[in-house]
Scaffold this active site. Sequence first.
Site, PDB file in Angstrom:
ATOM      1  CG  ASP A  55      -2.455  -2.823   7.514  1.00  0.00           C
ATOM      2  OD1 ASP A  55      -3.333  -2.559   8.357  1.00  0.00           O
ATOM      3  OD2 ASP A  55      -2.218  -2.089   6.522  1.00  0.00           O
TER       4      ASP A  55
ATOM      5  CE  LYS B 169     -10.247   0.757   3.034  1.00  0.00           C
ATOM      6  NZ  LYS B 169      -9.735   1.590   2.001  1.00  0.00           N
TER       7      LYS B 169
ATOM      8  CD1 TRP C 118      -2.558   1.740   0.396  1.00  0.00           C
ATOM      9  CD2 TRP C 118      -2.064   1.904   2.579  1.00  0.00           C
ATOM     10  NE1 TRP C 118      -3.271   2.798   0.908  1.00  0.00           N
ATOM     11  CE2 TRP C 118      -2.982   2.920   2.252  1.00  0.00           C
ATOM     12  CE3 TRP C 118      -1.607   1.806   3.886  1.00  0.00           C
ATOM     13  CZ2 TRP C 118      -3.458   3.836   3.188  1.00  0.00           C
ATOM     14  CZ3 TRP C 118      -2.084   2.705   4.819  1.00  0.00           C
ATOM     15  CH2 TRP C 118      -2.995   3.708   4.474  1.00  0.00           C
TER      16      TRP C 118
HETATM   17  C1  LMR Z   1      -6.681   2.717  -0.732  1.00  0.00           C
HETATM   18  O1  LMR Z   1      -5.676   1.992  -0.705  1.00  0.00           O
HETATM   19  O2  LMR Z   1      -7.148   3.182  -1.776  1.00  0.00           O
HETATM   20  C2  LMR Z   1      -7.397   3.038   0.552  1.00  0.00           C
HETATM   21  O3  LMR Z   1      -6.828   2.333   1.609  1.00  0.00           O
HETATM   22  C3  LMR Z   1      -7.508   4.484   0.811  1.00  0.00           C
HETATM   23  C4  LMR Z   1      -6.200   5.153   1.126  1.00  0.00           C
HETATM   24  O4  LMR Z   1      -6.135   5.810   2.161  1.00  0.00           O
HETATM   25  O5  LMR Z   1      -5.241   5.028   0.361  1.00  0.00           O
END
Ligand code: LMR
Length: 396
Positions: A211, A246, A130
Amino acid sequence: MFEVLPPLPADPILGLSAAYKEDQNPKKIDLGVGVYKDEQGNTPILKSVAKAQQILLDTETTKTYIAPQGVSGFLSGMKELLFGANHPAILEDRITAVQSPGGTGALRLLAELIARGNPEATVWVSDPTWANHIPIFETAGLKIEKYPYFDKESRGIRFDAMMETLLKVNKGDIVLLHGCCHNPTGQDLNQAQWQAVLEAAQKTGFVPFIDVAYQGFGDGLDEDAYGIRLLSENLPEMILSASCSKNFGLYRERTGMACVVTASNEIRRNLQTQIQSVARANYSMPPSWGAALVDIILNDPELKALWQSEVSEMRNRMQDLRALLVKKLQEKGAAMDFGFVTQQKGMFSFLCISPEQVQQMRAESAVYFVDSSRVNIAGISLSNVDDLAEALVKVL
Ligand code: LMR
């Protein structure tokens, strides 16, 4: 003094939402930020949440601060959801936990806690991960390294390479894992792979940090907790951040939990004072509303059942959309087999196309998604899937 600070580029995920809003094309498609959407493109308030909000409106009597660790029924309900009711660490009261402002808040609190416990620790993250993971840990002063994870060529996990790296990690280092619905690839570890990760942790002494932002969106609420439960039942220490954004649809309420499974109740009690002091120095007390709703839902059998059915509905819809996209791509003669998309889990998939192709789709067809080729599956609908498939076929 601030004139010395240069402007920064837009956030790779949040910047897309702003660009999408400005686009005047009536056929634009938003597959960017990870929020669930219904067929009309709305992100609805879950029925269970709406009912809990009514209960809370009718019963809340004060706006005084809540306890520094958060709403107690939220913490116990979330621990049960994540670890399972009869988990030894719950029965032996070995889990340090605080409510946090979202999953991101949990990650940040835990990053600072790690920096207090072992400032030399390196945090190993999956390649890719992420987009916000790396800034969160770096801002807490921790070093980051990547372990191999996803292979765009074979469209699968580079598990041998991943294990080779994890077996060389130092004792006391942190290995960040996605509990389920890997963001950004949608490619999850299977049970045998979780077992191998456990054995690597036992061998090297690294501390897993899981996570969990999408519990229930992969295979089911309990199924998605397989890795969490396996590791936390068999290791003396495990770190976990959880998000209710979510699966409860509570995005803007910033509702999450930071946890550490410790080896004893005494360590748990000591660590509780440490994590609360990290929170105190950041934002003092957590917000109340979102966690109060989750408390009501998880502790009312009827509302809990309704919520579980809503999670299943969202999960099933996203699985159907995966299959639909693949079918449309085949029908339109895509020069690439996208069957892998149906094997991936949760809200995201990597389309495994180049950043140039992603940008071409944005420029020519107003389809918005992250340059890495991550798409938010929930942004697909019956009304846009044909346009999406055509735009993709065009750039292949
Ligand atoms: C995403 O990955 O799109 C979501 O978790 C929102 C974010 O804060 O990036």
